[in-house]
Scaffold this active site. Structure first.
Site, PDB file in Angstrom:
ATOM      1  N   GLU A  77     -18.148  24.509  23.411  1.00  0.00           N
ATOM      2  CA  GLU A  77     -17.906  23.520  22.352  1.00  0.00           C
ATOM      3  C   GLU A  77     -17.280  22.247  22.922  1.00  0.00           C
ATOM      4  O   GLU A  77     -16.256  21.775  22.420  1.00  0.00           O
ATOM      5  CB  GLU A  77     -17.010  24.112  21.263  1.00  0.00           C
ATOM      6  CG  GLU A  77     -17.661  25.267  20.526  1.00  0.00           C
ATOM      7  CD  GLU A  77     -16.933  25.648  19.242  1.00  0.00           C
ATOM      8  OE1 GLU A  77     -15.731  25.387  19.147  1.00  0.00           O
ATOM      9  OE2 GLU A  77     -17.590  26.200  18.344  1.00  0.00           O
ATOM     10  N   GLU A  93     -22.563  31.433  17.644  1.00  0.00           N
ATOM     11  CA  GLU A  93     -21.405  32.013  16.944  1.00  0.00           C
ATOM     12  C   GLU A  93     -21.624  31.953  15.443  1.00  0.00           C
ATOM     13  O   GLU A  93     -21.440  30.906  14.823  1.00  0.00           O
ATOM     14  CB  GLU A  93     -20.108  31.268  17.306  1.00  0.00           C
ATOM     15  CG  GLU A  93     -19.637  31.490  18.727  1.00  0.00           C
ATOM     16  CD  GLU A  93     -18.327  30.781  19.045  1.00  0.00           C
ATOM     17  OE1 GLU A  93     -17.528  30.527  18.129  1.00  0.00           O
ATOM     18  OE2 GLU A  93     -18.115  30.466  20.238  1.00  0.00           O
TER      19      GLU A  93
END
Ligand code: GAL
Length: 727
Positions: free
Chosen positions: A186, A254
């Site tokens: 991320e 995710e």
């Protein structure tokens, strides 16, 4: 005749060789196109589940992996936890819960694939985001940016891991199970904030990863400008609208099955129906890879959980619970979903869907191939009422916020809102509440102790402790001159201490004056209260406690912990006395830690008391007892609800920090599945401890005489602790 036979068989050999060279190439390959990941040349719809190896024990791994497989999972996804593997520079550790190779081989033996997220930044609510704390002290370093010392360290560790994987032949191209890797985690939002150096770092990280020549694709999650040939992927509760890079597959690394628990907040839950709906919606919109974060969350043993008050339990409301038992109806409902999706796989990977509007909030996504395969997804995005739709020659009833799956475009085999699996009630049954406890009171540290040092300033905690312990004593003297008088208007003076977090116990002349702590949203704290001082010398001892180090945020390596000041005394006749720049003595850690009271050998190094002298409700107390292991295989835990905060060890191994004294404030909203889920809405445990039970892995126990040691900071009643089994 003979000659022509020979010529013919030679021709066959040649054809076979040609075929083999192509075939052999194809068997050992992982590639991708705009539709999907191709394993051995074949496009796949892949269902993946996160299981982080150090969050359970090697003894639990085979069953967890098998349960994931039985639940229809194809891939096990895990981060690699750098600080667990390199506790000091160049000294590596790959044993026990950190035996990464063993974990991957077990996944392979079960016939599943691996997605290895090397990071080495992992976030993950793991201490310091996975970075070793010594990394912070490398001269000139700045984390996760275009910084030479950082890049060198990151490359070295990444190469170390890749080389181990290659040596063990664990990449798919070598016959192993690893089909995907990940570099960074991320990074998109960080790059956006820091600009140019962030962009340069992204480019470098991608090139560095590719130059490792693993033979399998790399991804960078949540980063739109992921350089080619790396894949950008989505992380969120819903990813149906995620747009992959052009000609890249639509992947979801995710899908949060719940959320983590933090001390002080209620426990997040996410309904199984909503998880299933989000997956079906992603697949019908062209998605081809879904990972559940977490499939099995597990436990933050020891001091592995990160700062900002992350609980020891990392259950996450995953399909397999913290203890390794299936979490129903979630596990079964998702297993049924996976079966339905797999029935559609041929059609899904072959064509793009045709989308038809069937009315307000109603849609059909149809995957119809030229060779006769057809799969349909019928969706109702409305949140209030069931609707009946006409599709093909049939009529179909769709509950609100649901998707029906028709693998032959006719027959509904699954609807995300109709749960055909029974839910199980989780029970914690006491098996032993009669521990024979012994106690040992730790006295507040004093400046004259060995190993203490002095400074004329307040020091940041991690710079002093290097996170070798949660505890740092700040000690100073306050002398009050009798001639001057010290109590203005007869009032006790007010001591005020500012701290960057996370918990502060204030002792004055050996007595606890108070405790304050921050919380997940605001870790900083202020102690400000009247304190009893005497004319002459007074000892002020501040025990600052960290609850792990931050795991996320721009340059989180620079975030402070501990008493940074100012520390003042108000209400003296002389006015306000600033104590910040006077002489402070520091002592790292508790005495009980130095004596290894938690271990079998160290626990006999002090004199313990028991019976009527057993300490109760006293701060800074160590307790110990022994117990026999209950028969059977049911998972075990300690019910710590009678205690405040501290840490628990079983036979010398830490089962984590306990903090049942931190009661869940906040609201436990409705868990109605029909509508967008937010992790702050659907929660349980309001008004109760955020975490009451603490998992004891069975493999850490001997049949009898197990040593349990508890360090209690606030003061608790150990006679209320019980051993429970989870059924
Ligand atoms: C994600 C992150 C994960 C984990 C998760 C929250 O953003 O990539 O590592 O921290 O949030 O549980």
């Amino acid at each position: 005749m003979m000659e022509s036979l020979m010529r013919r068989s030679k021709f066959h050999v040649l054809v076979f060789m040609l075929f083999c060279s192509w075939f052999c190439y194809v068997t050992a390959s992982v590639t991708y196109d705009h539709k999907a990941i191709l394993v051995d040349g074949k496009r796949r719809i892949l269902i993946s589940g996160s299981i982080h190896y150090p969050r359970s024990t090697p003894q639990m791994w085979p069953e967890l992996i098998q349960k994931a497989k039985d639940g229809g999972v194809d891939v096990i996804q895990t981060y690699v936890f750098w600080n667990g593997h390199e506790p000091s520079p160049g000294h590596y550790y790959f044993e026990d819960r950190f035996d990464l190779v063993k974990f991957i081989k077990l996944v392979h033996q079960a016939g599943l694939y691996v997605h290895l997220r090397i990071g080495p930044f992992v976030c993950a609510e793991w201490n310091f985001g996975g970075f070793p704390v010594w990394l912070k002290f490398v001269p000139g370093i700045a984390f996760r940016t275009d910084n030479e010392p950082f890049k060198a360290a990151m490359q070295k560790f990444t190469t170390k891991i890749v080389n181990i994987m290659k040596f063990e032949k664990l990449f798919q191209t070598q016959g192993g199970p690893i089909i995907l890797s990940q570099i960074e985690n991320e990074y998109g939002p960080v790059e956006w904030e820091i600009g140019a150096p962030g962009k340069a770092y992204t480019k470098w990280a991608a090139q560095m990863a590719v130059s490792q020549n693993t033979g399998v694709p790399w991804i960078m999650c949540k980063q739109e400008d992921t350089p080619d040939p790396l894949i950008d992927t989505c992380n969120a509760y819903y990813c149906e609208n995620f747009t992959p890079k052009k000609n890249y597959p639509k992947m979801w690394t995710e899908n949060w099955t719940g959320w983590y628990t933090d001390y002080g907040s209620p426990v997040p839950r996410r309904p199984a129906e909503d998880v299933a709906f989000s997956v079906a919606r992603f697949i019908q919109n062209g998605g081809s890879f879904v990972n559940y974060y977490m499939y099995h969350g597990g436990t933050n043993f020891g001091r592995t959980s990160s700062g900002l008050f992350i609980a020891t339990s990392y259950e996450y409301d995953g399909p397999i619970d913290e203890y390794g038992l299936v979490n129903e109806p979630k596990w079964g409902h998702l297993r049924d979903l996976h079966k339905a999706i797999k029935q559609c796989e041929t059609a899904l990977v072959s064509v793009d869907p045709t989308v038809t509007n069937l009315g307000k909030d109603l849609e059909a996504h149809v995957f119809k191939t030229s060779f006769g395969a057809c799969a349909a997804f019928l969706a109702n995005y409305g949140t209030t009422s069931s609707r009946t739709v006409k599709f093909g020659n049939g009529q179909y009833n769709l509950p609100p916020w649901s998707i029906s799956i028709l693998p032959d475009c006719k027959t509904v085999v699954y609807n995300t809102a109709r749960v055909g699996v029974k839910s199980w009630e989780k029970k914690m049954t006491p098996v032993n509440s009669a521990f024979d406890w012994l106690s040992y009171n730790e006295q507040p540290a004093s400046s004259s102790e060995r190993d203490s040092f002095t400074a004329y300033e307040l020091r940041e905690q991690v710079n002093v402790t290097w996170d070798s312990t949660d505890y740092l004593w700040y000690m100073t003297d306050v002398n009050i001159d009798s001639n001057e008088g010290f109590i203005k208007n007869g009032q006790s003076p007010v001591l005020t201490a500012w701290s960057a977090g996370h918990v502060l116990h204030v002792f004055v002349n050996g007595q606890l004056s108070g405790t304050v702590y921050g919380g997940i949203a605001f870790p900083k704290l202020t102690f400000s209260d009247n304190v009893k001082l005497r004319v002459s010398n007074n000892k002020i001892s501040l025990l600052s406690v960290s609850v792990g180090l931050s795991n996320v945020g721009v340059h989180f390596e620079t975030w402070n912990v501990g008493v940074l000041g100012p520390v003042t005394l108000k209400g003296l006749n002389e006015g306000t006395r600033d104590l910040s720049r006077q002489k402070w003595s520091y002592k790292v850690g508790l005495k009980g830690e130095a004596l290894n009271l938690h271990s079998t050998s160290g626990s006999s190094s002090v004199k313990w008391t028991r019976g009527s002298l057993l300490a109760k409700k006293q701060p800074l107390t160590w307790y110990k007892a022994t117990f026999n292991t209950p028969a059977g295989n049911d998972p075990l835990a300690l019910d710590m609800s009678s205690m405040g905060k501290g840490e628990v060890w079983i036979n010398g191994q830490s089962i984590g920090r306990h903090w049942p004294g931190n009661i869940a404030h906040g609201s436990c909203g409705s868990c109605n599945y029909a509508g967008y889920y937010t992790d702050t809405k659907c929660r349980t445990n309001c008004g109760e401890p955020s975490q009451r039970w603490y998992h004891i892995p069975r493999s850490w126990l001997n049949p009898s005489g197990n040593l349990v040691v508890v360090l209690e900071e606030f003061g608790g009643d150990p006679t209320g602790i019980s051993l429970v089994k989870r059924t």
